[in-house]
Design a protein around this motif. Sequence first.
Motif, PDB file in Angstrom:
ATOM      1  N   ASP A   1       7.274   9.289  -5.425  1.00  0.00           N
ATOM      2  CA  ASP A   1       6.019   8.573  -5.628  1.00  0.00           C
ATOM      3  C   ASP A   1       6.183   7.633  -6.817  1.00  0.00           C
ATOM      4  N   PRO A   2       5.988   6.335  -6.621  1.00  0.00           N
ATOM      5  CA  PRO A   2       6.200   5.398  -7.726  1.00  0.00           C
ATOM      6  C   PRO A   2       5.251   5.620  -8.903  1.00  0.00           C
ATOM      7  N   ASP A   3       4.060   6.152  -8.659  1.00  0.00           N
ATOM      8  CA  ASP A   3       3.114   6.369  -9.749  1.00  0.00           C
ATOM      9  C   ASP A   3       3.527   7.526 -10.658  1.00  0.00           C
ATOM     10  N   GLU A   4       4.318   8.442 -10.154  1.00  0.00           N
ATOM     11  CA  GLU A   4       4.726   9.603 -10.947  1.00  0.00           C
ATOM     12  C   GLU A   4       6.007   9.366 -11.738  1.00  0.00           C
TER      13      GLU A   4
ATOM     14  N   THR B   1       0.807  -1.219   0.000  1.00  0.00           N
ATOM     15  CA  THR B   1       0.000   0.000   0.000  1.00  0.00           C
ATOM     16  C   THR B   1       0.838   1.266   0.000  1.00  0.00           C
ATOM     17  N   SER B   2       2.129   1.152  -0.125  1.00  0.00           N
ATOM     18  CA  SER B   2       3.012   2.310  -0.039  1.00  0.00           C
ATOM     19  C   SER B   2       2.919   3.189  -1.281  1.00  0.00           C
ATOM     20  N   ARG B   3       2.835   4.483  -1.082  1.00  0.00           N
ATOM     21  CA  ARG B   3       2.867   5.456  -2.173  1.00  0.00           C
ATOM     22  C   ARG B   3       4.104   6.339  -2.068  1.00  0.00           C
ATOM     23  N   ASN B   4       5.141   5.836  -1.401  1.00  0.00           N
ATOM     24  CA  ASN B   4       6.362   6.583  -1.206  1.00  0.00           C
ATOM     25  C   ASN B   4       7.513   5.565  -1.181  1.00  0.00           C
TER      26      ASN B   4
ATOM     27  N   HIS C   1       8.998   5.036   2.315  1.00  0.00           N
ATOM     28  CA  HIS C   1       8.115   4.211   3.126  1.00  0.00           C
ATOM     29  C   HIS C   1       8.225   2.743   2.712  1.00  0.00           C
TER      30      HIS C   1
ATOM     31  N   THR D   1      10.714  13.259  -7.561  1.00  0.00           N
ATOM     32  CA  THR D   1       9.625  12.688  -6.781  1.00  0.00           C
ATOM     33  C   THR D   1      10.042  11.325  -6.239  1.00  0.00           C
TER      34      THR D   1
END
Length: 115
Positions: A106-109, A22-25, A28, A104
């Motif tokens: 954030d893996p999504d970016e 659930t990590s967005r960092n 983290h 960034t």
Amino acid sequence: MHVLPYLVAAYVFLIGCYGLATSRNLIHAVGCLAVCQSATYVLLLAVGYRDGATAPVFSDIAPGSRPVVDPVVQALTLTDVVVGATVTALLLALTVQVSKRHGTVDPDELRELRG
């Protein structure tokens, strides 16, 4: 043999896996991976533990006169700690480089890394 240390190791591992999923960092995620690694410490120490056993130092007792804990498991745990610290340091260094290059964590970016 007690089952509690094994349950604690499984619980800590599952908590780390849940945080990793659930990590967005990225930082983290590295911390959650370290939590998963700490579950292996508990598991290895649970495997090597014996009730009523002493340290494996044979200078003052005759061999075989009383039970001792397994020193191989203790050495494996210490090796696991060193490897875990090394992997965590490497992943944090890679996270710093990703942050510098892409701005960034954030893996999504991270669009440039997608295939």
